[in-house]
Design a protein around this motif. Structure first.
Motif, mmCIF file in Angstrom:
data_model
loop_
_atom_site.group_PDB
_atom_site.id
_atom_site.type_symbol
_atom_site.label_atom_id
_atom_site.label_comp_id
_atom_site.label_asym_id
_atom_site.label_seq_id
_atom_site.Cartn_x
_atom_site.Cartn_y
_atom_site.Cartn_z
ATOM 1 N N TYR B 258 15.563 -2.320 33.742
ATOM 2 C CA TYR B 258 14.716 -2.870 34.808
ATOM 3 C C TYR B 258 15.419 -2.646 36.140
ATOM 4 O O TYR B 258 16.652 -2.610 36.195
ATOM 5 C CB TYR B 258 14.479 -4.372 34.593
ATOM 6 N N ALA B 277 21.328 -11.768 35.343
ATOM 7 C CA ALA B 277 20.437 -11.184 34.334
ATOM 8 C C ALA B 277 21.243 -10.542 33.214
ATOM 9 O O ALA B 277 20.918 -10.698 32.031
ATOM 10 C CB ALA B 277 19.519 -10.155 34.997
ATOM 11 N N LYS B 280 22.521 -12.800 30.714
ATOM 12 C CA LYS B 280 21.502 -13.224 29.757
ATOM 13 C C LYS B 280 21.067 -12.080 28.840
ATOM 14 O O LYS B 280 20.122 -12.223 28.066
ATOM 15 C CB LYS B 280 20.277 -13.752 30.508
ATOM 16 N N HIS B 282 19.803 -9.026 29.888
ATOM 17 C CA HIS B 282 18.845 -8.067 30.463
ATOM 18 C C HIS B 282 19.618 -7.005 31.239
ATOM 19 O O HIS B 282 20.407 -7.337 32.120
ATOM 20 C CB HIS B 282 17.890 -8.756 31.441
ATOM 21 N N LEU B 351 15.746 -14.120 39.656
ATOM 22 C CA LEU B 351 15.824 -13.871 38.211
ATOM 23 C C LEU B 351 14.561 -14.383 37.512
ATOM 24 O O LEU B 351 13.977 -13.703 36.665
ATOM 25 C CB LEU B 351 17.077 -14.547 37.629
ATOM 26 N N LYS B 352 14.123 -15.577 37.918
ATOM 27 C CA LYS B 352 12.928 -16.161 37.312
ATOM 28 C C LYS B 352 11.721 -15.238 37.567
ATOM 29 O O LYS B 352 10.941 -14.946 36.647
ATOM 30 C CB LYS B 352 12.680 -17.554 37.920
ATOM 31 N N GLU B 355 11.936 -12.177 35.402
ATOM 32 C CA GLU B 355 11.570 -12.442 34.002
ATOM 33 C C GLU B 355 10.058 -12.595 33.861
ATOM 34 O O GLU B 355 9.455 -12.072 32.938
ATOM 35 C CB GLU B 355 12.306 -13.694 33.499
ATOM 36 N N GLU B 356 9.444 -13.303 34.797
ATOM 37 C CA GLU B 356 8.008 -13.578 34.700
ATOM 38 C C GLU B 356 7.153 -12.343 34.999
ATOM 39 O O GLU B 356 6.162 -12.087 34.337
ATOM 40 C CB GLU B 356 7.609 -14.700 35.655
ATOM 41 N N ILE B 359 10.033 -8.497 33.178
ATOM 42 C CA ILE B 359 10.590 -8.472 31.821
ATOM 43 C C ILE B 359 9.609 -9.101 30.820
ATOM 44 O O ILE B 359 9.405 -8.587 29.728
ATOM 45 C CB ILE B 359 11.977 -9.180 31.781
ATOM 46 N N LYS B 360 8.975 -10.189 31.192
ATOM 47 C CA LYS B 360 7.917 -10.867 30.415
ATOM 48 C C LYS B 360 8.313 -11.119 28.962
ATOM 49 O O LYS B 360 7.735 -10.534 28.048
ATOM 50 C CB LYS B 360 6.628 -10.046 30.453
#
Ligand SMILES: Cc1ncc(C[n+]2csc(CCOP(=O)(O)OP(=O)(O)O)c2C)c(N)n1
Ligand code: SF4
Lengths: 259, 361
Positions: B258, B277, B280, B282, B351-352, B355-356, B359-360
């Motif tokens: 990403y 990220a 975590k 990613h 980051l949120k 992800e939303e 990355i989903k």
């Protein structure tokens, strides 16, 4: 004598200064701009300062002044010539920097630049052509348009209550301590042309002294904008403009002239 | 002498300007960049290098003073912040049209209108699409640190004179106000009049020295064919900028699934997001455009072979994201995340959003 004899150097009584280019003037026949250009360039030639002179052209009929004046020139955005001249003069303090501006350019859109260049006492010359109208854009009202005077945006005459009175910016700036020399002249008769040249020369000579800004207003005509023949325009100028915009020196050697 | 100092971004760029041998600075105060002119005034560079510093009556006057001095071949700059930069646009358009070298700093604050004095990146469109009237662009450099604020003075003038064009340093209130260590370069000498005349005598208007033909600075071409030629000449420069002077930085992109794209202060913050990220699991990379015009379009297209999605992180409601979408031609999803009005996003918020939106799960 035929034409060949007349143009022989020994028969010449007058020669165009080399500091006017060979380009045909873009001005209407009879317009004062051409004369004011020539006087400015004659002064530069006579003072022998062409290597050290930089001019700034305005937006207005004289936007193409750089096509006619054979010195280094910059073309400014509408009203901004005094700011350009400031930038040039501050970085080249020994040069002769002048602006050449119309009344819309200098006294409307460029009022702030004019007043503050004057107030800082920039060591430059401002040549201000006041023809009471916006020539280039087709004869709209200028800040200098006389009360009752018709223009395409004051078709019933300038109504001072809604359009304001003409601004005497020359008197206004003459009160600023940064201004060293102020004179108002005209170029519609040979006598006036001679006086105007004297004032322009004084202005350029002042640059050497580094004592402040020199400002020469030329009350001029705009026969096209006024919708008159050149002769009628000059007559109208004499009878109307000069009453309101009185000719003569206004400030000399940093001192207001007492009237 | 080179020196390591702790400085505000605005002070660093002012000091760097003196050391770069800049001939003149013209400006008008506005938050958050008034330290530039305050620093210059207190340093009295006229005694250090002969540099001229003048407080103008407005941003309009300041940019036109820049035009006048630039038209004589001098190295000149100005600085302002968003509302003031709007006022300068007329002058910037004239500089571009007349092909004059000059450097303009915008320490961006939130808008529109008087807006806020807090940092923002809401002037992206204005900066990279032209800004004033007419067919032109600026070479735009986006510093992401106090060090780059200082370093980009030299880089900007190099580009300004290489292409005879106005160059914009697009900073923001965060970079302008924050203090960091900065390595200042040695003092460069200003050009002497003689050097300048030799180097720029074929175009600059300092007088017909030696009796040379006159030079003219203008942006006016009354004949349409000539005007079209002028614009074509400008476009050729912009193409060459893309080929020769495009700049960007890739951070942890080699294995990235990403991609975050961010410039300036957003890039500083997003760099932290990349680490969060990755902690975590990613694999996220950051592409930081250093020039916003020219823009790293080809590089972004290349990255679509590797990444599954791109998040544009900006301090605005979505401006640069449009250029990313144009560059990648819908090959991968491109989304935007940004705060505005002077609010600065946190690495966690980014980051949120990543992800939303990308990355989903
Ligand atoms: C920003 C901007 N506004 C308006 C114009 C249009 N315009 C061109 S010349 C002019 C008036 C010029 O009048 P003046 O200064 O009196 O000069 P003259 O033509 O009479 O010599 C105007 C309004 C322009 N070129 N730029
Ligand atoms: S329009 Fe008026 S000012 Fe312009 S050239 Fe013609 S006469 Fe002169």
């Amino acid at each position: 004598m035929d034409i060949k004899d007349i143009i022989k150097p020994e028969n010449q009584v007058y020669k165009k200064t080399d500091l006017m280019t060979e380009n045909a003037l873009s001005y209407c026949p009879g317009c004062g701009h051409g004369t004011a250009h020539r006087l400015t360039m004659e002064v530069v030639e006579e003072l022998g300062i062409k290597e050290d002179t930089i001019g700034v052209a305005p937006v207005g009929c004289s936007v193409l002044a750089y096509d006619f004046m054979n010195v280094d020139m910059q073309q400014a955005a509408h009203g901004r010539a005094p700011a350009l001249a400031t930038g040039i003069s501050r970085t080249w303090p020994d040069k002769y920097v002048f602006t050449y501006q119309g009344d819309g350019d200098l006294a409307a859109i460029g009022t702030a630049e004019t007043i503050h260049a004057c107030n800082r006492g920039e060591n430059i010359v401002i040549i201000f052509i006041n023809n009471g109208i916006y020539g280039m854009t087709g004869g709209q009202m200028a800040p200098t348009t006389l009360p009752g005077m018709r223009s395409s945006t004051s078709p019933y005459g300038r109504d001072v209550r809604s359009m304001g009175s003409p601004i005497k910016i020359t008197e206004l700036i003459s009160n600023l301590p940064g201004v060293y020399f102020v004179s108002r002249q005209a170029v519609h008769t040979p006598k006036h042309v001679r006086k105007a040249k004297k004032a322009i020369k004084q202005a350029f000579e002042n640059v050497k002294l580094k004592k402040g800004l020199s400002f020469v207003e030329i009350v001029s005509n705009c026969n096209s904008g006024w919708k008159m023949t050149p002769n009628d325009a000059n007559k109208w100028l004499e009878e109307n403009m000069l009453d309101f915009y009185q000719l003569g020196d206004i400030k000399i050697d940093g001192q207001l002239v007492q009237k | 002498m080179a020196e390591l100092k702790l400085m505000k971004g605005n002070e660093a760029i002012a000091e760097a300007a003196i050391r770069a041998g800049v001939d003149a600075y013209f400006g008008y105060p506005i938050t958050p960049q008034s330290e530039v002119i305050e620093y210059l005034m207190s340093e009295q560079p006229e005694h250090r290098t002969g540099m001229v510093v003048l407080q103008a009556e407005s941003e309009v006057a300041a940019i036109n003073m820049v035009y006048g001095a630039a038209g004589t071949g001098k190295k000149v700059m100005t600085s302002s912040s968003s509302p003031g930069i709007s006022l300068k646009q007329e002058g910037i358009s004239y500089l571009a049209g007349a092909e004059l070298p000059a450097v303009i700093l915008n320490v961006v604050r939130g808008g529109p209108g008087l807006g806020t004095i807090q940092p923002s990146q809401a002037d992206y469109f204005q900066s990279v699409k032209g800004g004033g009237h007419g067919d032109y662009r600026l070479y735009v450099l986006a510093p992401a640190s106090v060090q780059e604020m200082a370093d980009f003075v030299d880089d900007a003038f190099e580009m300004a004179f290489k292409y005879k064009t106005p160059v914009l340093i697009l900073s923001d209130g965060l970079i302008g106000q924050m203090m960091e260590k900065v390595l200042l370069k040695d003092q460069k000498a200003r050009l002497t009049d003689k050097e300048l005349q030799e180097r720029h005598g074929d175009w600059a208007t300092f007088g017909r020295v030696g009796g040379r033909e006159r030079n003219i600075i203008t942006s006016l071409d009354l004949q349409s064919e000539k005007m079209e030629n002028r614009v074509h000449r400008l476009m050729a420069k912009y193409k060459r900028m893309e080929e020769e002077d495009l700049r960007f930085e890739k951070i942890k992109c080699d294995d990235a699934d990403y991609l975050i794209v961010a410039y300036g202060s957003s890039a500083r913050i997003a760099q932290k997001t990349v680490d969060l990220a990755r902690a975590k699991g990613h694999k996220v990379g950051l592409l930081r455009p250093i020039t916003l015009f020219p823009y790293p379009k080809k590089e972004l297209m290349e990255m679509t072979k590797q990444v599954k999605g791109i998040l544009s992180v900006e301090l605005n409601m979505g401006q640069m994201v449009e250029d990313i979408r144009l560059a990648v031609e819908h090959k991968v999803p491109v989304e935007h995340f940004g705060r505005t009005g002077g609010i600065i996003h946190t690495p966690e918020e980014i980051l949120k959003a990543l992800e939303e939106k990308i990355i989903k799960g």
